[in-house]
Design an enzyme around this catalytic site. Structure first.
Site, mmCIF file in Angstrom:
data_model
loop_
_atom_site.group_PDB
_atom_site.id
_atom_site.type_symbol
_atom_site.label_atom_id
_atom_site.label_comp_id
_atom_site.label_asym_id
_atom_site.label_seq_id
_atom_site.Cartn_x
_atom_site.Cartn_y
_atom_site.Cartn_z
ATOM 1 N N LYS A 84 0.324 -0.897 -0.183
ATOM 2 C CA LYS A 84 -0.066 0.165 0.538
ATOM 3 C C LYS A 84 1.072 1.487 0.399
ATOM 4 O O LYS A 84 1.754 1.201 0.702
ATOM 5 C CB LYS A 84 -0.822 -0.195 1.267
ATOM 6 C CG LYS A 84 -2.177 1.200 2.018
ATOM 7 C CD LYS A 84 -2.692 0.849 2.597
ATOM 8 C CE LYS A 84 -3.871 1.983 2.603
ATOM 9 N NZ LYS A 84 -4.377 1.461 3.623
ATOM 10 N N SER A 159 -9.145 2.047 3.844
ATOM 11 C CA SER A 159 -8.719 3.450 2.927
ATOM 12 C C SER A 159 -7.766 2.358 1.978
ATOM 13 O O SER A 159 -6.984 2.942 0.535
ATOM 14 C CB SER A 159 -7.060 4.188 3.541
ATOM 15 O OG SER A 159 -6.962 3.063 4.686
ATOM 16 N N SER A 183 -9.445 0.365 7.968
ATOM 17 C CA SER A 183 -9.103 0.827 6.567
ATOM 18 C C SER A 183 -8.889 -0.558 5.870
ATOM 19 O O SER A 183 -8.710 -0.923 4.924
ATOM 20 C CB SER A 183 -7.920 1.113 6.360
ATOM 21 O OG SER A 183 -8.476 3.064 6.310
#
Length: 472
Positions: A84, A159, A183
């Site tokens: 990520k 997220s 997230s």
């Protein structure tokens, strides 16, 4: 015949080195010599190319060596994956999903990136996230959103939306994710995946979190199977284990232990869940009772100001980023932060005097949480108060007052575990929305209870295997 394109569904599953393997299965095939790590990386890169124009999940591609040694150690030796884009990976820029600065290439791997790499994975690049991970959807003011592979008109969550979209679409078996308010679990629920937020301190701490008054972020993965998540945690533990937590080891299936499980249908602060979500939770409760567990309602009596306090803390994070942003890039300009980030920061500037009381109350949340567990082993609840919204509903172009109201009506369950530091897992419920989207349910536990969460998740998966996008 209706095509995937017409239905808004997209996936990359095909007859290649990855096949329909999860990460455990692919690693086993590589160890047996049925496929090579280089073939797996090549075919995963091709899968990414085949879906990326539809889902917009990748931030940066890495330079992958032509010759990859998949014979090394680690449970996932040779398995292709992504990191990520809020975590440093040497040689790649870390942009945090923001247009407010130009990132430089990272000089070294972040501590968690090193732990992730210890499992043997091959990193193909970095995945997209909303600006600084603040939003529960991966959308932007001036760029294409990350789209849900089950129906590209809908959000992939946030997220860790880019990671979830790639895994759900079958481009890679697992991908890195992290969770500061939901997230990992939110995109897992949106995309029909398994997403476990570990106990605070279960994996190597992220550097930013150690500098904050309350570290709410935990790192992990999103996966298509419970065994992949279990294997990741077990192997990560061989790299580093927190002596203050009970050892986890490898969880390989359901246990024979019968548990007492509490359940919540509505948020502790009164946000009601919608009909489809309630049915997913009550259906799961019935399944757990049929499997021999005792399931009964539970009260989580947190402070009525919890939502306001978490929002203030969220604003504090945006304020600190606005002040310290030049450490991310010399050209950082907080005026270029998106509407959600700006709104959070401006709200904090108006309410900063609440900070000491806010921090005291948030830290006391652990007392109410512990009280809820005095009579039960786990708590079953929704992941989100309503089903996955369409693209645009939570976009940062929406005016801040409307946007924050929509977010608080959606993200009503996940932040408690971040504040308390307890583990929590999202798994897909049977069935789907009218638009074919998955619905997730959440199980939360005491600190260090990942084994129990995984055992129950294994039981739910075995009772009714999770829906697959390639079968739609």
């Amino acid at each position: 015949m209706t095509t995937f394109e017409e239905r808004g569904t997209v996936h990359a599953f095909r007859d290649d080195a990855l096949g329909e393997h999860d990460a455990v299965g692919l690693a086993a095939a590589i160890r047996r010599g049925e496929v090579s790590a280089a073939e797996a990386a090549r075919d995963a890169a091709e899968r990414v190319r085949s879906v990326e124009a539809r889902i917009n999940a990748v931030q940066t591609h890495a330079d992958v060596p032509a010759h990859i040694d998949g014979a090394g150690g680690g449970a996932f030796a040779g398995v292709p994956t992504f990191v990520k884009d809020n975590t440093d990976y040497r040689g790649l820029p870390t942009g945090h999903g923001s247009a407010a600065f130009t990132p430089a290439a990272a000089r070294r791997h972040a501590p968690f990136a090193r732990q992730f790499l210890s499992t043997g994975v091959t990193v193909l690049g970095k995945t997209r996230l909303p600006e600084f991970g603040f939003s529960p959807t991966t959308e932007y003011e001036g760029a294409e959103p990350v789209r849900n592979p089950w129906n590209t008109g809908y959000s992939a969550g946030g997220s860790s939306g880019g990671s979830a979209a790639l895994v759900a679409a079958g481009a890679v078996p697992i991908a890195h994710a992290n969770d500061g308010g939901g997230s990992i679990r939110i995109p897992a629920a949106c995309c029909g995946l398994v997403g476990l937020k570990p106990t605070r301190g279960r994996v190597v701490a992220n550097a930013q979190g150690r500098r904050l008054p309350l570290d709410v972020v935990s790192d992990g993965i999103v996966s298509r199977s419970v065994r992949d998540t279990a294997a990741f945690l077990a192997d990560a533990e061989t790299y580093w284990r927190n002596p203050e937590l009970p050892p986890l080891g490898l969880v390989e299936g359901p246990s024979g232990r019968r548990m007492r499980i509490g359940f919540l249908l509505d948020s502790p602060n009164g946000v009601p869940s919608d009909t489809v979500t309630r049915e997913a939770v009550t259906g799961t409760a019935a399944t757990l009772e049929r499997l021999g567990h005792t399931v009964e309602p539970v009260e989580l009596a947190i402070d009525p100001r919890f939502t306001e306090d978490f929002l203030t803390y969220w604003g504090l994070l945006s304020f600190l980023l606005g002040v310290t942003g030049r450490t991310l890039g010399a050209d950082f300009d907080r005026r270029r932060m998106d509407g959600l980030s700006r709104g959070l920061r401006e709200e904090y500037v108006r309410s900063w005097r609440r900070t000491p009381g806010m921090l005291r109350r948030l830290k006391r949340t652990r007392e109410a949480y512990a009280a809820a567990f005095r009579g039960c082993d786990l708590v079953l609840s929704p992941v989100l108060a309503h089903t996955t919204p369409p693209i645009g509903h939570l976009s940062p172009v929406v005016s801040y007052p409307v946007l924050i109201e929509r977010i608080l009506a959606y993200v009503a369950f996940t932040p408690v575990d971040n504040v308390v530091g307890t583990p929590s897992i999202s798994v897909p419920a049977p069935g789907a929305t009218a638009d074919g989207l998955p619905v997730g349910i959440m199980l939360s536990g005491r600190p260090g209870s990942e084994r129990t969460l995984l055992e129950v998740a294994f039981a739910l998966e075995a009772d009714r295997p999770f829906r697959r996008v390639q079968d739609v």
